[in-house]
Design a protein around this motif. Structure first.
Motif, PDB file in Angstrom:
ATOM      1  N   LEU A  29       0.827  -1.210   0.000  1.00  0.00           N
ATOM      2  CA  LEU A  29       0.000   0.000   0.000  1.00  0.00           C
ATOM      3  C   LEU A  29       0.861   1.260   0.000  1.00  0.00           C
ATOM      4  O   LEU A  29       0.561   2.221  -0.722  1.00  0.00           O
ATOM      5  CB  LEU A  29      -0.957   0.006   1.186  1.00  0.00           C
ATOM      6  CG  LEU A  29      -2.054  -1.061   1.213  1.00  0.00           C
ATOM      7  CD1 LEU A  29      -3.047  -0.777   2.334  1.00  0.00           C
ATOM      8  CD2 LEU A  29      -2.774  -1.196  -0.110  1.00  0.00           C
ATOM      9  N   SER A  30       1.893   1.261   0.801  1.00  0.00           N
ATOM     10  CA  SER A  30       2.781   2.431   0.867  1.00  0.00           C
ATOM     11  C   SER A  30       3.414   2.711  -0.484  1.00  0.00           C
ATOM     12  O   SER A  30       3.500   3.872  -0.916  1.00  0.00           O
ATOM     13  CB  SER A  30       3.863   2.217   1.931  1.00  0.00           C
ATOM     14  OG  SER A  30       3.276   2.110   3.206  1.00  0.00           O
ATOM     15  N   HIS A  31       3.855   1.664  -1.172  1.00  0.00           N
ATOM     16  CA  HIS A  31       4.464   1.830  -2.489  1.00  0.00           C
ATOM     17  C   HIS A  31       3.489   2.496  -3.466  1.00  0.00           C
ATOM     18  O   HIS A  31       3.897   3.282  -4.327  1.00  0.00           O
ATOM     19  CB  HIS A  31       4.922   0.474  -3.042  1.00  0.00           C
ATOM     20  CG  HIS A  31       5.485   0.560  -4.418  1.00  0.00           C
ATOM     21  ND1 HIS A  31       6.777   0.957  -4.658  1.00  0.00           N
ATOM     22  CD2 HIS A  31       4.922   0.343  -5.635  1.00  0.00           C
ATOM     23  CE1 HIS A  31       7.000   0.971  -5.970  1.00  0.00           C
ATOM     24  NE2 HIS A  31       5.879   0.604  -6.580  1.00  0.00           N
ATOM     25  N   LEU A  32       2.212   2.183  -3.303  1.00  0.00           N
ATOM     26  CA  LEU A  32       1.188   2.732  -4.195  1.00  0.00           C
ATOM     27  C   LEU A  32       0.644   4.079  -3.720  1.00  0.00           C
ATOM     28  O   LEU A  32      -0.316   4.600  -4.280  1.00  0.00           O
ATOM     29  CB  LEU A  32       0.054   1.725  -4.353  1.00  0.00           C
ATOM     30  CG  LEU A  32       0.464   0.417  -5.039  1.00  0.00           C
ATOM     31  CD1 LEU A  32      -0.653  -0.608  -4.934  1.00  0.00           C
ATOM     32  CD2 LEU A  32       0.849   0.662  -6.490  1.00  0.00           C
ATOM     33  N   LEU A 132      -2.092  -6.876  -4.282  1.00  0.00           N
ATOM     34  CA  LEU A 132      -2.257  -6.228  -5.587  1.00  0.00           C
ATOM     35  C   LEU A 132      -3.529  -6.719  -6.283  1.00  0.00           C
ATOM     36  O   LEU A 132      -4.234  -5.931  -6.926  1.00  0.00           O
ATOM     37  CB  LEU A 132      -1.021  -6.436  -6.459  1.00  0.00           C
ATOM     38  CG  LEU A 132       0.236  -5.699  -5.981  1.00  0.00           C
ATOM     39  CD1 LEU A 132       1.406  -5.982  -6.906  1.00  0.00           C
ATOM     40  CD2 LEU A 132       0.002  -4.201  -5.855  1.00  0.00           C
ATOM     41  N   HIS A 133      -3.849  -8.001  -6.130  1.00  0.00           N
ATOM     42  CA  HIS A 133      -5.118  -8.497  -6.675  1.00  0.00           C
ATOM     43  C   HIS A 133      -6.297  -7.776  -6.029  1.00  0.00           C
ATOM     44  O   HIS A 133      -7.266  -7.427  -6.705  1.00  0.00           O
ATOM     45  CB  HIS A 133      -5.260 -10.001  -6.462  1.00  0.00           C
ATOM     46  CG  HIS A 133      -4.612 -10.832  -7.506  1.00  0.00           C
ATOM     47  ND1 HIS A 133      -4.833 -10.676  -8.847  1.00  0.00           N
ATOM     48  CD2 HIS A 133      -3.742 -11.872  -7.401  1.00  0.00           C
ATOM     49  CE1 HIS A 133      -4.138 -11.553  -9.534  1.00  0.00           C
ATOM     50  NE2 HIS A 133      -3.458 -12.300  -8.664  1.00  0.00           N
ATOM     51  N   LEU A 134      -6.228  -7.548  -4.708  1.00  0.00           N
ATOM     52  CA  LEU A 134      -7.309  -6.835  -4.031  1.00  0.00           C
ATOM     53  C   LEU A 134      -7.475  -5.425  -4.583  1.00  0.00           C
ATOM     54  O   LEU A 134      -8.569  -4.858  -4.525  1.00  0.00           O
ATOM     55  CB  LEU A 134      -7.051  -6.757  -2.525  1.00  0.00           C
ATOM     56  CG  LEU A 134      -6.992  -8.076  -1.757  1.00  0.00           C
ATOM     57  CD1 LEU A 134      -6.756  -7.812  -0.279  1.00  0.00           C
ATOM     58  CD2 LEU A 134      -8.234  -8.921  -1.984  1.00  0.00           C
ATOM     59  N   LEU A 135      -6.408  -4.874  -5.114  1.00  0.00           N
ATOM     60  CA  LEU A 135      -6.417  -3.509  -5.634  1.00  0.00           C
ATOM     61  C   LEU A 135      -6.674  -3.442  -7.140  1.00  0.00           C
ATOM     62  O   LEU A 135      -6.513  -2.386  -7.752  1.00  0.00           O
ATOM     63  CB  LEU A 135      -5.099  -2.814  -5.282  1.00  0.00           C
ATOM     64  CG  LEU A 135      -4.866  -2.640  -3.785  1.00  0.00           C
ATOM     65  CD1 LEU A 135      -3.458  -2.131  -3.526  1.00  0.00           C
ATOM     66  CD2 LEU A 135      -5.908  -1.701  -3.182  1.00  0.00           C
ATOM     67  N   THR A 153       7.942  -6.585  -8.108  1.00  0.00           N
ATOM     68  CA  THR A 153       9.405  -6.587  -8.064  1.00  0.00           C
ATOM     69  C   THR A 153       9.947  -5.348  -7.354  1.00  0.00           C
ATOM     70  O   THR A 153      10.873  -5.441  -6.549  1.00  0.00           O
ATOM     71  CB  THR A 153       9.967  -6.683  -9.500  1.00  0.00           C
ATOM     72  OG1 THR A 153       9.492  -7.893 -10.083  1.00  0.00           O
ATOM     73  CG2 THR A 153      11.472  -6.673  -9.510  1.00  0.00           C
ATOM     74  N   LYS A 154       9.355  -4.189  -7.629  1.00  0.00           N
ATOM     75  CA  LYS A 154       9.796  -2.952  -6.967  1.00  0.00           C
ATOM     76  C   LYS A 154       9.516  -2.999  -5.467  1.00  0.00           C
ATOM     77  O   LYS A 154      10.361  -2.614  -4.661  1.00  0.00           O
ATOM     78  CB  LYS A 154       9.109  -1.735  -7.595  1.00  0.00           C
ATOM     79  CG  LYS A 154       9.630  -1.399  -8.966  1.00  0.00           C
ATOM     80  CD  LYS A 154       8.870  -0.248  -9.579  1.00  0.00           C
ATOM     81  CE  LYS A 154       9.334  -0.020 -11.009  1.00  0.00           C
ATOM     82  NZ  LYS A 154       8.492   0.957 -11.693  1.00  0.00           N
ATOM     83  N   ILE A 155       8.329  -3.456  -5.086  1.00  0.00           N
ATOM     84  CA  ILE A 155       7.977  -3.543  -3.661  1.00  0.00           C
ATOM     85  C   ILE A 155       8.929  -4.495  -2.956  1.00  0.00           C
ATOM     86  O   ILE A 155       9.485  -4.170  -1.900  1.00  0.00           O
ATOM     87  CB  ILE A 155       6.513  -3.996  -3.483  1.00  0.00           C
ATOM     88  CG1 ILE A 155       5.549  -2.927  -4.013  1.00  0.00           C
ATOM     89  CG2 ILE A 155       6.223  -4.315  -2.014  1.00  0.00           C
ATOM     90  CD1 ILE A 155       4.121  -3.414  -4.189  1.00  0.00           C
ATOM     91  N   LEU A 156       9.122  -5.659  -3.524  1.00  0.00           N
ATOM     92  CA  LEU A 156       9.997  -6.661  -2.905  1.00  0.00           C
ATOM     93  C   LEU A 156      11.442  -6.174  -2.853  1.00  0.00           C
ATOM     94  O   LEU A 156      12.148  -6.404  -1.863  1.00  0.00           O
ATOM     95  CB  LEU A 156       9.903  -7.993  -3.651  1.00  0.00           C
ATOM     96  CG  LEU A 156       8.530  -8.674  -3.567  1.00  0.00           C
ATOM     97  CD1 LEU A 156       8.467  -9.861  -4.523  1.00  0.00           C
ATOM     98  CD2 LEU A 156       8.208  -9.098  -2.152  1.00  0.00           C
TER      99      LEU A 156
END
Length: 167
Positions: A29-32, A132-135, A153-156
């Motif tokens: 969520l923070s990444h988004l 991400l599926h929930l979003l 990949t960016k989040i991880l």
């Protein structure tokens, strides 16, 4: 807390699914650009038998899988590769439910061992994937898959976990 974790399989307690799920969901969520405290996600830690029942009931696939998700909202983009619609906004006093995620210990462990990676890293990836599926993100169409995998990949990477799609 963003996540409400229910453990149906005691092995998840040793794996510390509660912490892994919270950390992964907050990172996603923070990444988004979303405020994690404004949302809720239910996470079910189960085994292959339970997830096979859920997979049969909701996807007509009577087999175990690693992770399933049930979004509260249909946020999917119409165009292949486009960003999904934004989730409804909640706030700290009235968090918005994003949906539910179920994750199977047996399948996660088998996949982690087969890939030679720590279980915690694989579980973290699958929770990010589920969030991400929930979003509204998906990987059925090619450009959607490219978008979703790039975000994962960016989040991880920010979490110090290597790209699961290049191993």
């Amino acid at each position: 807390m963003l996540t409400d974790t229910i453990l149906e399989d005691d092995r998840w307690e040793e794996a510390d699914l509660e912490t892994l799920a919270e950390t992964a969901a907050v990172a996603a969520l923070s990444h988004l650009g979303m405020v994690p405290q404004d949302y809720e996600i239910a996470v079910l830690g189960c085994d292959d038998a339970r997830i096979a029942v859920l997979n049969a009931e909701f996807r007509d696939k009577p087999t175990p899988t690693n992770v399933l998700s049930w979004p509260a909202w249909d946020l999917a983009a119409e165009d292949d590769g486009a960003a999904p619609e934004p989730a409804p906004e909640g706030d700290e006093t009235m968090p918005e439910a994003l949906g539910d995620i179920a994750i199977s210990y047996d399948t996660c462990l088998a996949e982690a061992e087969a890939a030679g990676k720590p279980l915690a890293d694989h579980v973290t990836h699958l929770v990010v994937h589920g969030v991400l599926h929930l979003l509204g993100y998906d990987h059925i169409r090619d450009n959607d898959a490219t978008l979703m995998e790039g975000i994962e990949t960016k989040i991880l990477g920010k979490m110090g976990i290597s790209d699961p799609y290049r191993e």
